[in-house]
Design a protein around this motif. Structure first.
Motif, short mmCIF file in Angstrom:
data_model
loop_
_atom_site.label_atom_id
_atom_site.label_comp_id
_atom_site.label_asym_id
_atom_site.label_seq_id
_atom_site.Cartn_x
_atom_site.Cartn_y
_atom_site.Cartn_z
N GLY A 7 -2.54 2.91 -5.31
CA GLY A 7 -3.60 1.94 -4.88
C GLY A 7 -3.65 0.82 -5.59
O GLY A 7 -3.78 -0.50 -5.29
N ARG B 28 -3.40 -3.11 -4.20
CA ARG B 28 -4.55 -4.12 -4.51
C ARG B 28 -3.67 -5.28 -5.05
O ARG B 28 -4.23 -6.27 -4.81
N MET C 75 -4.15 11.27 -0.67
CA MET C 75 -5.44 10.79 -1.01
C MET C 75 -5.54 9.30 -1.65
O MET C 75 -6.32 8.53 -1.39
N ALA C 76 -4.41 8.95 -2.32
CA ALA C 76 -3.83 7.43 -2.52
C ALA C 76 -4.22 6.53 -1.47
O ALA C 76 -4.50 5.42 -1.41
N ASP D 38 -5.60 7.22 1.39
CA ASP D 38 -7.22 6.98 1.89
C ASP D 38 -7.69 5.99 0.92
O ASP D 38 -8.67 5.30 1.55
N THR D 39 -7.59 5.90 -0.28
CA THR D 39 -8.12 4.94 -1.28
C THR D 39 -7.70 3.56 -0.75
O THR D 39 -8.53 2.54 -0.70
N SER E 159 -9.85 2.63 2.46
CA SER E 159 -11.15 2.34 1.99
C SER E 159 -11.29 0.92 1.55
O SER E 159 -12.31 0.26 1.73
N ASP E 160 -10.34 0.65 0.34
CA ASP E 160 -10.24 -0.64 0.01
C ASP E 160 -9.96 -1.81 1.24
O ASP E 160 -10.71 -2.75 0.93
N ASN F 207 -7.01 12.82 5.70
CA ASN F 207 -8.06 11.75 5.93
C ASN F 207 -8.79 11.66 7.10
O ASN F 207 -9.46 10.80 7.49
#
Length: 546
Positions: free
Chosen positions: A443, A447, A473-474, A476-477, A480-481, A506
């Motif tokens: 993530g 970014r 999970m990464a 999913d992060t 979200s971002d 997710n």
């Protein structure tokens, strides 16, 4: 069990030769274990016969080996010589090996990294040598590596030069016995005979003493609550080390015979052999590399050779044990020092400075833990550190590839769509299996590389065969971002396995758009930037407008 008699002459020759080579080693390793020379012979007979009969490597010779003796000697010291508990550990080790074989563990044991194997084998060689220093100097040191090292100054201050000379002579014969004579009498046997004959000319040399002859007695397993976990731990270490030792020897046999062994069947055979050995007062054993090589070079090819080798040793037990009573401890110590030196991985040590420093450091760490802590800790720590280093290396490669992705494509259609996006479409191609190693930084790097003016983020999983929960999970992060920044998230190229993990973690609302190919995702992104209606995917992966 079907016996192949097609190579009868070679198997008889190989079995007899291997039996002669095994005799001094079985005696020496039996003494080194603390259980006595007869226990070494019983172990060689039981493991040698039943591992050959039921095992998965036809040309392999099994019997007591250095790694197993180190564990048994430590257990002997910890249990103050309680032989019944020691034989119980051998029986449990055999049962565990059978379970390993039934569960198919053999294929995983071969995955132990080479620096770990090199480290603990070299450590075992060092332990064997350390334990023999006292005997070469004419003393009987206390059990354990640390005990032998702490006793060494006293032994040096009170050297018995006769035993030292005798041990040195035995070692020299074992190393420099002419190869031509070796065809008729193996070097280890020559060293044993000559060293024993020379000892008759001197006095005050400790010898083995009377060795009981005849058939062994039955030793049923016993359990004491106060020592239960110690016995169980030793059994597990014996089972694992014996499995690794045997399968490594199986690989050597494969290379020499151009065959392929059956790992799990070999573990079952070794387990049966060790179980029988424990029941009849024998020490634990495993596939023995040197004896296997001797067998193959002497003509042995089938399981019959291993069984004949065991019968040769049985003949010694039944009728020739009085001769073995005169063998000096120093002679056996000299033979064992050669065994220890042969176990040390000199080939890797000589070349280690040319290879990766991390691998050599791992080897030295495992070596140190083997000598000064214990074998199971050494192997466990080594495997965990090697696995973490490998995961980290793969993660770095994946992250570096992510950093290097340009905003261009080799496909003319994809490149044209990227240009139409005017820098508002960011594409991230992931490569290889995504696991927890890369998840921590995934993530963060996405970014960092997202263009400030972008409106659509595309994650391309076409080169990702598998993904674990941490990577999901990464992702999913990242999703979200992306939503928090007011951007659209498109995903493409997922296979069924990757899609299943992502949806399970997710949910089905992870992305604003999904497609099978990057081309379709780019086309949809361009339309979204231009303010056109939401797109969906048809079965042939072509974008259509609602």
């Amino acid at each position: 069990m079907k016996i192949d008699f097609s190579n009868l002459r070679g198997d008889v020759t190989g079995g007899i030769t291997a039996g002669i080579v095994a005799l001094p080693l079985a005696l020496a390793l039996g003494v080194a274990s603390g259980l006595g020379p007869l226990a070494g012979l019983y172990g060689a007979i039981a493991v040698g016969f039943f591992a050959a009969l039921f095992g998965g490597t036809p040309s392999q010779i099994s019997g007591p080996t250095g790694p197993m003796i180190v564990v048994l000697a430590g257990l002997f010291a910890s249990l103050s010589g309680n032989v019944e508990l020691i034989f119980t550990a051998v029986i449990l080790a055999g049962i565990l090996q059978v379970i390993f074989g039934v569960l198919g563990v053999g294929q995983y044991i071969r995955l132990v990294p080479y620096p770990v194997i090199s480290g603990f084998m070299t450590g075992i060689g060092a332990i064997i040598i350390i334990l023999q220093f006292g005997r070469l100097l004419g003393h009987e040191p206390p059990g354990g590596t640390l005990g032998a090292l702490s006793y060494l100054p006293h032994a040096i201050a009170n050297i018995n030069f006769v035993t030292l000379a005798l041990g040195g002579l035995t070692l020299a014969i074992a190393y420099y016995w002419p190869a031509k004579l070796g065809k008729y009498m193996p070097s280890a046997l020559a060293a044993l005979i000559i060293g024993t004959l020379v000892s008759f000319a001197v006095t005050s040399v400790p010898v083995l003493g009377a060795i009981p002859s005849g058939l062994p007695s039955l030793h049923l397993p016993v359990f004491e609550q106060s020592h239960f976990w110690l016995v169980l731990e030793a059994a597990f270490i014996l089972a694992v080390l014996g499995a690794i030792d045997s399968l490594l020897t199986s690989l050597v046999a494969d290379n020499m015979t151009r065959t392929r062994h059956e790992s799990n069947k070999e573990l079952i055979g070794q387990g049966i052999g060790n179980t029988v050995a424990g029941l009849f007062g024998g020490i634990a054993g495993a596939g023995a590399t040197m004896r296997t090589v001797v067998n193959i070079r002497s003509g042995g090819k089938t399981r019959l050779s291993g069984m004949i080798h065991a019968l040769v040793l049985l003949a010694v037990v039944l009728g020739l044990s009085p001769l073995a009573a005169n063998i000096p401890h120093a002679v056996l110590a000299g033979i064992l020092v050669k065994v220890g030196l042969d176990i040390i991985d000199w080939r890797y040590i000589k070349r280690a400075h040319n290879g990766p420093r991390w691998d050599f450091a791992l080897m030295l760490l495992v070596l140190g833990l083997t000598v000064f802590v214990d074998l199971i800790t050494a192997v466990g720590v080594g495997v965990v550190l090697a696995a973490l280093a490998y995961v980290r290396q793969i993660a770095q490669i994946q992250i570096e590839q992510l950093r290097a992705i340009p905003q261009m494509s080799n496909d003319p259609q994809e490149q044209a769509l990227l240009e139409q996006g005017h820098g508002k479409v960011n594409v991230f191609n992931f490569s290889g299996p995504l696991s927890f190693g890369a998840a921590a930084d995934l993530g963060h790097h996405v970014r960092q590389q997202v263009e400030p003016g972008s409106e659509v983020l595309i994650l391309d999983f076409s080169r990702v065969p598998a993904m674990d929960v941490s990577a999901a999970m990464a992702v999913d992060t990242i999703a979200s971002d992306t939503r928090a920044a007011g951007k659209l998230l498109y995903i493409c190229g997922m296979n069924e396995e990757v899609k299943e993990v992502l949806i399970a973690i997710n949910g089905s609302t992870l992305a604003d758009f999904e497609s099978d190919t990057l081309l379709v995702a780019l086309a949809a992104a361009v339309k979204a930037i231009d303010g056109q209606p939401t797109l969906k995917i048809t079965e042939n992966s072509q974008p259509i407008v609602n």
